[in-house]
Design a protein around this motif. Structure first.
Motif, PDB file in Angstrom:
ATOM      1  N   SER A 145       0.824  -1.209   0.000  1.00 34.97           N
ATOM      2  CA  SER A 145       0.000   0.000   0.000  1.00 34.97           C
ATOM      3  C   SER A 145       0.859   1.261   0.000  1.00 34.97           C
ATOM      4  O   SER A 145       2.014   1.262   0.426  1.00 34.97           O
ATOM      5  N   VAL A 146       0.271   2.341  -0.468  1.00 36.84           N
ATOM      6  CA  VAL A 146       0.948   3.636  -0.509  1.00 36.84           C
ATOM      7  C   VAL A 146       1.159   4.174   0.909  1.00 36.84           C
ATOM      8  O   VAL A 146       2.209   4.758   1.218  1.00 36.84           O
ATOM      9  N   ALA A 147       0.202   3.950   1.785  1.00 37.89           N
ATOM     10  CA  ALA A 147       0.314   4.432   3.166  1.00 37.89           C
ATOM     11  C   ALA A 147       1.515   3.799   3.870  1.00 37.89           C
ATOM     12  O   ALA A 147       2.229   4.475   4.617  1.00 37.89           O
ATOM     13  N   TRP A 199       4.673   5.512   2.674  1.00 39.83           N
ATOM     14  CA  TRP A 199       4.842   6.812   3.331  1.00 39.83           C
ATOM     15  C   TRP A 199       5.330   6.633   4.763  1.00 39.83           C
ATOM     16  O   TRP A 199       6.172   7.395   5.248  1.00 39.83           O
ATOM     17  N   PHE A 200       4.802   5.629   5.447  1.00 34.67           N
ATOM     18  CA  PHE A 200       5.255   5.339   6.804  1.00 34.67           C
ATOM     19  C   PHE A 200       6.743   4.994   6.814  1.00 34.67           C
ATOM     20  O   PHE A 200       7.506   5.510   7.635  1.00 34.67           O
ATOM     21  N   ILE A 201       7.164   4.157   5.900  1.00 33.49           N
ATOM     22  CA  ILE A 201       8.578   3.779   5.808  1.00 33.49           C
ATOM     23  C   ILE A 201       9.430   5.005   5.484  1.00 33.49           C
ATOM     24  O   ILE A 201      10.509   5.187   6.052  1.00 33.49           O
ATOM     25  N   ALA A 202       8.955   5.869   4.591  1.00 32.13           N
ATOM     26  CA  ALA A 202       9.702   7.079   4.241  1.00 32.13           C
ATOM     27  C   ALA A 202       9.837   8.008   5.444  1.00 32.13           C
ATOM     28  O   ALA A 202      10.919   8.556   5.701  1.00 32.13           O
ATOM     29  N   LEU A 203       8.763   8.183   6.212  1.00 37.10           N
ATOM     30  CA  LEU A 203       8.816   9.038   7.395  1.00 37.10           C
ATOM     31  C   LEU A 203       9.745   8.476   8.464  1.00 37.10           C
ATOM     32  O   LEU A 203      10.498   9.229   9.097  1.00 37.10           O
ATOM     33  N   VAL A 204       9.700   7.179   8.664  1.00 40.83           N
ATOM     34  CA  VAL A 204      10.592   6.559   9.646  1.00 40.83           C
ATOM     35  C   VAL A 204      12.046   6.719   9.211  1.00 40.83           C
ATOM     36  O   VAL A 204      12.917   7.054  10.022  1.00 40.83           O
ATOM     37  N   THR A 205      12.322   6.544   7.938  1.00 42.23           N
ATOM     38  CA  THR A 205      13.683   6.690   7.426  1.00 42.23           C
ATOM     39  C   THR A 205      14.188   8.118   7.581  1.00 42.23           C
ATOM     40  O   THR A 205      15.305   8.345   8.054  1.00 42.23           O
ATOM     41  N   VAL A 206      13.367   9.094   7.217  1.00 44.15           N
ATOM     42  CA  VAL A 206      13.758  10.498   7.362  1.00 44.15           C
ATOM     43  C   VAL A 206      13.948  10.848   8.836  1.00 44.15           C
ATOM     44  O   VAL A 206      14.892  11.569   9.198  1.00 44.15           O
ATOM     45  N   SER A 207      13.093  10.332   9.693  1.00 40.66           N
ATOM     46  CA  SER A 207      13.222  10.592  11.127  1.00 40.66           C
ATOM     47  C   SER A 207      14.526  10.024  11.684  1.00 40.66           C
ATOM     48  O   SER A 207      15.215  10.690  12.465  1.00 40.66           O
ATOM     49  N   ILE A 208      14.872   8.839  11.290  1.00 41.04           N
ATOM     50  CA  ILE A 208      16.115   8.220  11.774  1.00 41.04           C
ATOM     51  C   ILE A 208      17.328   8.995  11.286  1.00 41.04           C
ATOM     52  O   ILE A 208      18.249   9.283  12.056  1.00 41.04           O
ATOM     53  N   PHE A 209      17.343   9.379  10.001  1.00 34.27           N
ATOM     54  CA  PHE A 209      18.462  10.155   9.475  1.00 34.27           C
ATOM     55  C   PHE A 209      18.561  11.518  10.154  1.00 34.27           C
ATOM     56  O   PHE A 209      19.666  11.994  10.445  1.00 34.27           O
ATOM     57  N   SER A 210      17.428  12.142  10.430  1.00 30.32           N
ATOM     58  CA  SER A 210      17.437  13.436  11.128  1.00 30.32           C
ATOM     59  C   SER A 210      17.966  13.289  12.544  1.00 30.32           C
ATOM     60  O   SER A 210      18.766  14.119  13.000  1.00 30.32           O
ATOM     61  N   TRP A 211      17.548  12.260  13.246  1.00 29.32           N
ATOM     62  CA  TRP A 211      18.016  12.035  14.610  1.00 29.32           C
ATOM     63  C   TRP A 211      19.527  11.808  14.635  1.00 29.32           C
ATOM     64  O   TRP A 211      20.230  12.362  15.481  1.00 29.32           O
ATOM     65  N   VAL A 212      20.027  11.010  13.701  1.00 30.14           N
ATOM     66  CA  VAL A 212      21.467  10.749  13.632  1.00 30.14           C
ATOM     67  C   VAL A 212      22.224  12.032  13.312  1.00 30.14           C
ATOM     68  O   VAL A 212      23.266  12.317  13.909  1.00 30.14           O
TER      69      VAL A 212
END
Length: 103
Positions: free
Chosen positions: A22-24, A27-40
């Motif tokens: 699903s598209v949702a 998007w969830f995977i993309a948000l989690v990935t961006v969040s992890i990279f931002s935190w690092v």
């Protein structure tokens, strides 16, 4: 060695496949990935800024030098290492040592 044939057939997709496709979920995977990279990135920035904060806490006269070494250390990492060395150096003893060798 003989490999035996199987009579099992796979006709249906697993029920979880609908969610994974699903598209949702993407998007969830993309948000989690961006969040992890931002935190690092934020944690690395805090680690990179550590010599600046330590120089301010100690009230060192070289605080501006250490600040600029940290900023330029973003481009060339040995400057950051020099800033860390400048933090741990006892400048009063180093000054006495330099004065003692000149006499």
């Amino acid at each position: 060695m003989k490999i035996h044939d199987t009579s099992l057939t796979f006709d249906d997709m697993p029920s979880l496949m609908v969610l994974l496709d699903s598209v949702a979920f993407m998007w969830f995977i993309a948000l989690v990935t961006v969040s992890i990279f931002s935190w690092v990135a934020i944690k690395l920035w805090h680690l990179h800024s550590l010599p600046k904060y330590m120089a301010k806490e100690k009230g060192m006269h070289q605080a501006k030098l250490i600040f600029w070494l940290c900023m330029l250390g973003l481009i060339w990492k040995p400057l950051w290492v020099i800033a860390v060395i400048a933090i741990v150096t006892d400048w009063d003893k180093a000054q006495l040592w330099f004065k003692g060798t000149r006499s």
